[in-house]
Design a protein around this motif. Structure first.
Motif, mmCIF file in Angstrom:
data_model
loop_
_atom_site.group_PDB
_atom_site.id
_atom_site.type_symbol
_atom_site.label_atom_id
_atom_site.label_comp_id
_atom_site.label_asym_id
_atom_site.label_seq_id
_atom_site.Cartn_x
_atom_site.Cartn_y
_atom_site.Cartn_z
ATOM 1 N N ASP A 1 0.828 -1.213 0.000
ATOM 2 C CA ASP A 1 0.000 0.000 0.000
ATOM 3 C C ASP A 1 0.860 1.261 0.000
ATOM 4 O OD1 ASP A 1 -2.187 -1.660 0.118
ATOM 5 O OD2 ASP A 1 -2.230 -1.635 2.323
ATOM 6 N N LEU A 2 1.938 1.212 0.773
ATOM 7 C CA LEU A 2 2.830 2.379 0.822
ATOM 8 C C LEU A 2 3.431 2.676 -0.546
ATOM 9 C CD1 LEU A 2 5.058 2.301 4.033
ATOM 10 C CD2 LEU A 2 3.323 3.982 3.409
ATOM 11 N N LEU A 3 3.808 1.610 -1.260
ATOM 12 C CA LEU A 3 4.416 1.785 -2.583
ATOM 13 C C LEU A 3 3.465 2.522 -3.529
ATOM 14 C CD1 LEU A 3 6.145 -1.687 -2.977
ATOM 15 C CD2 LEU A 3 7.289 0.503 -3.371
ATOM 16 N N LYS A 4 2.147 2.288 -3.333
ATOM 17 C CA LYS A 4 1.156 2.872 -4.248
ATOM 18 C C LYS A 4 0.565 4.180 -3.730
ATOM 19 C CE LYS A 4 -1.043 -1.005 -4.299
ATOM 20 N NZ LYS A 4 -1.819 -2.220 -4.428
ATOM 21 N N LEU A 5 0.969 4.593 -2.549
ATOM 22 C CA LEU A 5 0.313 5.736 -1.918
ATOM 23 C C LEU A 5 0.448 7.025 -2.724
ATOM 24 C CD1 LEU A 5 -0.104 6.290 1.750
ATOM 25 C CD2 LEU A 5 1.026 8.164 0.584
ATOM 26 N N SER A 6 1.561 7.170 -3.427
ATOM 27 C CA SER A 6 1.760 8.357 -4.262
ATOM 28 C C SER A 6 2.662 7.968 -5.426
ATOM 29 C CB SER A 6 2.388 9.476 -3.427
ATOM 30 O OG SER A 6 2.487 10.653 -4.190
ATOM 31 N N ALA A 7 2.752 8.831 -6.448
ATOM 32 C CA ALA A 7 3.561 8.492 -7.625
ATOM 33 C C ALA A 7 5.031 8.411 -7.257
ATOM 34 C CB ALA A 7 3.342 9.538 -8.716
ATOM 35 N N GLN A 8 5.700 7.373 -7.715
ATOM 36 C CA GLN A 8 7.128 7.203 -7.444
ATOM 37 C C GLN A 8 7.937 8.145 -8.340
ATOM 38 O OE1 GLN A 8 8.597 5.228 -5.177
ATOM 39 N NE2 GLN A 8 6.820 4.029 -4.468
ATOM 40 N N GLU A 9 8.814 8.936 -7.697
ATOM 41 C CA GLU A 9 9.646 9.886 -8.438
ATOM 42 C C GLU A 9 11.115 9.509 -8.295
ATOM 43 O OE1 GLU A 9 9.003 13.657 -6.650
ATOM 44 O OE2 GLU A 9 6.819 13.612 -6.940
ATOM 45 N N GLU A 10 11.903 9.849 -9.313
ATOM 46 C CA GLU A 10 13.350 9.697 -9.168
ATOM 47 C C GLU A 10 13.947 11.039 -8.768
ATOM 48 O OE1 GLU A 10 16.622 7.162 -11.057
ATOM 49 O OE2 GLU A 10 16.437 8.883 -12.402
ATOM 50 N N ARG A 11 14.766 11.033 -7.735
ATOM 51 C CA ARG A 11 15.421 12.255 -7.258
ATOM 52 C C ARG A 11 16.908 12.001 -7.087
ATOM 53 N NH1 ARG A 11 11.426 14.690 -2.664
ATOM 54 N NH2 ARG A 11 9.462 14.488 -3.823
#
Lengths: 217, 269
Positions: B69-79
């Protein structure tokens, strides 16, 4: 054992053996074999080897006496000079890799940090010992004064341990510090015990003739 | 681990990225040993599934979040962030994750929540050095609420396009790029919202060396070494590469400087 130690190949063999850690570090440095932070690796390894050689040289006399192999004494000077060799490398690694050979920065850094100051003091105290390690110096100083001067190595051992202790203190990571402290502590305790024992012997000696007088009473 | 380049200000440094090999083999993760090569050797025992992160304390919606669920909670960004270790070395690492603030908004902190505490896994069965007396386990870290809400504060799940290697804090860790690396807790299992400044592992171990804030600051030396310069791992020139000048807030001063306006950073180190 004595025979082996007195063999004419003995000194060259020990000389080369003592150079192996250095050769291994140089090899690693030029073949990218010292991990992600080679500067840190060299700094720590040269410090470790200084402590190890300090333990080795301090072990010579106790081992010589306990095992009855006087020939060991032949190696003591060379081993002592290796302590100085590795401590020079250690200081050079600090001055070069950490301080970029910036003389002003080094002069400011040494008194600023107690841990560096103690290590530097140990290095400085070893210098007269290395400088008076040849036969002519012993003659010039006289054996007794020379021996007193070279007892500075005990102070150096204490300072070296304190330097290592402080380096590890921030991380409460004392395992290795205690190992070195135990070895050096035991080697110094042996000397203290022996000095006390011989003092006792000289004190009881005059009493001996007196007891011999007893039967005539 | 799929991601899109982040648009957060400061999240895309153009500096040369550190080799993956160095970033994944030179780690401080004391639960797996105190030598920097230990974690890569020992962390294979860490079990990252199933994994839950418990959110509790002064929030309206506490709860347990499964890692999926945490993985999907928000869009994954590369920083791409600079990482400055308190020991005087640095790297440049492409992390994947999203702003911690996304999670914080979901759990609705109450007005009295002034700090966020992070607790990490301390499992003696899979972590061979939990039980050594080097630190108080579990490893605890903390941020002030405004620091935790700052968009640069990253909840990270991956690096170099992949999920996090265990030794880098899998399956979920924090990355706070303007603070020394140890502030970025690894393998997080609990996030707690509290009123008072929480105790942190390194501060408890050596308060005079590691403060609560631990912002990268070239003007405040560590008692045992200078923080004015740093060694960039993998820099061309290797052993003889010159050390770099350390930047205030690790170069993130334009983004985070205002969080500390008026604070004496020598006192709050």
């Amino acid at each position: 054992m004595n025979k082996f130690l007195l063999h004419k190949a003995g000194k060259p063999v020990v000389f080369i053996a003592c150079l192996l850690p250095f050769a291994w570090l140089v090899w690693g440095a030029f073949t990218d074999g010292l991990g992600a932070n080679p500067a840190e690796y060299l700094l720590r390894a040269t410090g470790d080897w200084t402590l190890r050689f300090l333990c080795i040289v301090l072990a010579v006399t106790p081992l010589r006496v306990m095992t009855g192999t006087p020939a060991m004494a032949r190696y003591r000077r060379m081993l002592g000079l290796y302590v100085y060799f590795y401590v020079c490398l250690h200081f050079l690694a600090y001055a070069w890799f950490d301080m970029g050979l910036d003389f002003d920065a080094i002069v400011k850094d040494i008194p600023k940090r107690p841990f560096i100051l103690v290590g530097f003091a140990a290095f400085v105290l070893l210098t007269p010992l290395a400088a008076t390690s040849f036969n002519r110096a012993i003659k010039a100083l006289g054996a007794r004064r020379w021996q007193w001067l070279h007892r500075l190595v005990y102070v150096t051992a204490g300072l070296g341990l304190l330097h290592f202790f402080w380096m590890r203190a921030g991380k409460n990571n004392f395992g290795e510090v205690f190992v070195y402290a135990a070895i050096i502590g035991a080697l110094l305790a042996w000397r203290l015990w022996r000095a006390l024992a011989s003092r006792q012997r000289t004190r009881t000696m005059p009493a001996a003739p007196a007891s011999r007088v007893q039967p005539g009473k | 681990l799929a991601s899109v380049p982040s648009k957060v200000a400061g999240a895309q440094t153009m500096e040369v990225v550190t080799d993956y090999k160095d970033a994944a083999s030179y780690n401080n993760f004391y639960e797996f040993g105190t030598d920097k090569s230990d974690p890569a050797r020992n962390a294979h025992t860490l079990k990252t599934r199933p994994w839950t992160v418990e959110v509790e304390g002064l929030v309206n919606k506490p709860g347990k979040f499964g890692i999926e669920d945490l993985l999907k909670l928000s869009a994954q960004e590369e920083r791409i962030y600079r990482l400055r270790c308190v020991e005087g070395w640095s790297m440049v690492i492409p992390w994947i994750g999203y702003s911690l603030s996304e999670l914080i908004k979901k759990v609705e902190p109450q007005g009295s929540a002034k700090y966020v505490e992070f607790l990490t896994l301390a499992d003696p069965k899979t972590m061979p050095f939990v039980g050594s007396r080097v630190l108080d386990w579990p490893y605890a870290e903390g941020l002030r609420m405004d620091e935790a809400m700052h968009p640069l504060t990253l909840l990270s799940f991956g690096m170099y396009g992949e999920v996090l290697p265990n030794q880098n804090g899998a399956p979920v860790r924090l990355v706070v790029p303007w603070k020394y690396g140890f502030k970025s807790a690894k393998s997080i299992v609990k996030i707690r919202f509290v009123e008072k400044e929480p105790g942190t592992a390194w501060n408890k171990a050596a308060a005079n060396e590691y403060g609560f804030y631990s912002n990268v600051n070239p003007e405040v030396d560590h008692p045992r070494w200078s923080q004015a310069t740093e060694r960039r791992i993998g820099e061309p020139g290797g052993l003889f590469a010159k050390r770099r000048k350390t930047l205030m807030f690790n170069g993130y001063e334009p983004q985070v400087g205002q969080l500390y306006a008026g604070m004496d950073l020598k006192k709050f180190y």
